[in-house]
Design an enzyme around this catalytic site. Structure first.
Site, short mmCIF file in Angstrom:
data_model
loop_
_atom_site.label_atom_id
_atom_site.label_comp_id
_atom_site.label_asym_id
_atom_site.label_seq_id
_atom_site.Cartn_x
_atom_site.Cartn_y
_atom_site.Cartn_z
N LYS A 1 3.03 -3.61 -8.68
CA LYS A 1 1.90 -3.70 -7.76
C LYS A 1 2.43 -4.19 -6.41
O LYS A 1 3.40 -4.96 -6.34
CB LYS A 1 0.89 -4.70 -8.30
CG LYS A 1 -0.36 -4.88 -7.48
CD LYS A 1 -1.33 -3.74 -7.68
CE LYS A 1 -2.66 -4.03 -7.00
NZ LYS A 1 -3.59 -2.91 -7.16
N CYS B 1 -1.74 0.15 3.40
CA CYS B 1 -2.92 -0.25 2.64
C CYS B 1 -4.16 -0.18 3.54
O CYS B 1 -4.24 -0.92 4.52
CB CYS B 1 -2.78 -1.65 2.06
SG CYS B 1 -4.25 -2.13 1.11
#
Length: 314
Positions: free
Chosen positions: A48, A132
């Site tokens: 992650k 992101c």
């Protein structure tokens, strides 16, 4: 009997037994989830995206599936940088590359994490997330070319492991050229194309409401809808970047045919996100089998036989 085919690949000297592995995001947050990837037929384990400190992420509901893919606004929930660094030694048991994804909330955070990764022998490579779209108040670095250059300039003063970047999708042809000019100035190992398409909106017509809570329902789009955009980004950066920078395709991969198209556009490896979230680790063996069958039918012994050989209509 058909000849066996090889799905093996290599990125910056790092060997993968299969060109297929997980995208950073779904089902790779905890050690148990990372173990499951290690026990699967994925060619690598990708963590992650880590922030310097542990994050709970955005309020739920923050992920929603649709017939064509998904929308999410996760907000980088993760166990924190040290957790994924500590996992590196545990990953050794799976005898496949462990790649750490990092996504600092500031340039200094990224520099600090890169410094801490110097000389870590259990980590095969670093994926620096420039893309992101789901942290409120934080713009995507990948859409600011000067900020991207400034960050790469700083981190490459401390890099000792193969380093790649995960990019947002680009849509305007001059933007491909502008980002490629930045990336070509640094000894990158790879570029991952693409992260989700930021700030889409999905509506439930029955309740007349949005389907996720953060950012008034705005979130990153993944799945079927983004495959044409992902393929365009893979192809364009394959043609623009220095040939020693590998391209990793990501976006809309749910079958062997999808993976085949990414490789045909120039990808050296292919990440799986939305379909991994839906299907779990069995997606890696199924998609590998389907890709192998396509290669056998076409007479390709390995992925380099067709990688980047997309034909134009002259």
């Amino acid at each position: 009997m058909a000849a066996a085919v090889s799905l093996a690949t290599s990125i910056a000297g790092v060997s993968l037994s299969s060109c297929l592995y997980n995208a950073s995001g779904p089902l790779c947050t905890t050690a148990e989830e990372l173990d499951a990837i290690g026990n699967s037929e994925a060619g690598a384990i990708l963590s992650k995206s880590a922030t310097l400190e542990k994050r709970a992420g955005n309020p739920e509901p923050r992920y929603f599936e649709t017939p064509w893919g998904s929308i999410n606004s996760m907000g980088l929930p993760n166990e924190g940088f040290q957790y994924y660094l500590d996992y590196a030694s545990r990953a050794e048991a799976f005898a496949k590359p462990y790649i750490m994804s990092i996504s600092g909330l500031s340039h200094q955070d990224n520099v600090d994490m890169i410094k801490a990764l110097a000389g870590q022998k259990h980590i095969a490579a670093i994926e620096l997330n420039l893309s992101c779209p789901n942290v409120p108040g934080k713009p995507q670095t990948g859409y600011d070319f000067e900020q991207s250059r400034a960050l790469l300039q700083r981190v490459f003063e401390h890099v000792s492991l193969p380093l790649g970047v995960k990019l947002p999708p680009y849509f305007d042809l001059p933007h491909f050229d502008m980002m490629a000019a930045v990336l070509n100035d640094y000894p990158l190992a790879f570029v991952t194309c693409v992260n989700s398409i930021g700030n889409g909106l999905v509506i439930d017509p029955e309740s007349e409401s949005v389907v996720i809570k953060p950012k008034s329902g705005f979130g990153g789009i993944g799945g079927d809808f983004i495959k044409p955009t992902a393929l365009a980004n893979v192809r364009k950066f394959y043609t623009l970047l220095n040939k020693d920078i590998a391209i990793i395709g990501c976006g809309g991969v749910k079958s062997g045919l999808d993976a085949f198209e990414h490789i045909l556009c120039g990808a050296s490896a292919v990440q799986i996100g939305t379909q991994f979230m839906r299907e779990g680790t069995t997606c890696f063996s199924r998609i590998a089998r389907e890709l192998g069958e396509i290669m056998q039918q076409k007479g390709y012994a390995d992925i380099t036989s067709f990688q980047g050989k997309l034909r134009s209509l002259d």
